[in-house]
Enzyme design. Structure first.
Site, PDB file in Angstrom:
ATOM      1  N   ASP A  39       0.854  -1.185   0.000  1.00 34.18           N
ATOM      2  CA  ASP A  39       0.000   0.000   0.000  1.00 34.18           C
ATOM      3  C   ASP A  39       0.889   1.235   0.000  1.00 34.18           C
ATOM      4  O   ASP A  39       2.009   1.197   0.529  1.00 34.18           O
ATOM      5  CB  ASP A  39      -0.902   0.021   1.240  1.00 34.18           C
ATOM      6  N   ASP A  77      -7.070  -1.313  -4.495  1.00 34.50           N
ATOM      7  CA  ASP A  77      -8.126  -0.939  -3.549  1.00 34.50           C
ATOM      8  C   ASP A  77      -9.049   0.117  -4.151  1.00 34.50           C
ATOM      9  O   ASP A  77     -10.270   0.062  -3.984  1.00 34.50           O
ATOM     10  CB  ASP A  77      -7.522  -0.392  -2.252  1.00 34.50           C
TER      11      ASP A  77
END
Length: 161
Positions: A118, A136
C-alpha cells in the site's frame, strides 16, 4: 444493435488497472523502505510505503490461506456474474472488470509477497484515511458503479410496473 458483451473493453480495463497497480507497487518496493513517506500535496496526499498482511484496516492479519480461498471464489463469482447478469450493460461490465482487477491485483501481491503493498496515504476532511493502493481504488470504484447500476435498474423497473 447493442452488443451483449463488451469483452475487449472489459479485458482492456482489467489489463490497464492491473498494469498500473503492479507497476506502481513495484516502483514503491524498489525505491522506498517500509515507512518512508513523501509529501505530495501538503495536508492531503503522501506517498507512504506500507505493507498489509490483512484486509482493509489490517483486519484478519496473517490469514493468507483464507484470503487465497476467498479471492479465488470472488474471482469465479465475478466471472459468473459478468456472464449471467451483465449482458447488454456496458456500465455493469466495467464495474465488474474494476472489481476483478482490484481483487486480482491484491491477490498477486499476497501470492508473491505474502502481503499487499500500500502507498496512497490521504488525509480527507481531517481524517487520516488508511493507506491503500490502486487495486483498492479499483475495488471501491467498482462497488460504487455496481450500486449505481442496481439503483438505476430498480428505478427503471419501478417505472415499468
Amino acid at each position: 444493435m447493442k452488443k451483449k458483451y463488451y469483452i475487449s473493453i472489459s479485458l482492456l480495463m482489467t489489463f490497464i488497472v492491473l498494469v498500473f497497480d503492479q507497476v506502481s507497487k513495484w516502483l514503491i518496493t524498489i525505491s522506498m523502505k517500509v515507512g518512508d513517506s513523501y509529501e505530495i500535496i501538503p495536508n492531503f496526499l503522501n506517498i507512504t510505503s506500507h505493507r498489509n498482511n490483512g484486509a482493509a484496516w489490517g483486519i484478519l492479519s496473517g490469514k493468507m490461506l483464507f484470503f487465497y480461498i476467498i479471492t479465488i471464489i470472488i474471482l469465479i463469482v465475478l466471472v459468473i456474474f459478468y456472464i449471467k447478469e451483465a449482458q447488454f450493460n456496458l456500465f455493469m461490465q466495467v464495474a465488474i472488470s474494476l472489481l476483478f482487477a482490484g481483487a486480482l491485483g491484491n491477490f498477486i501481491d499476497r501470492v508473491l509477497h505474502g502481503e499487499v503493498v500500500d502507498f496512497i496515504d490521504t488525509n480527507i476532511f481531517g481524517y487520516d484515511f488508511p493507506i491503500f493502493n490502486i487495486a483498492d481504488s479499483s475495488l471501491t470504484i467498482g462497488v460504487i458503479f455496481v450500486i449505481i447500476t442496481l439503483i438505476k435498474d430498480a428505478i427503471i423497473n419501478k417505472k415499468e410496473v
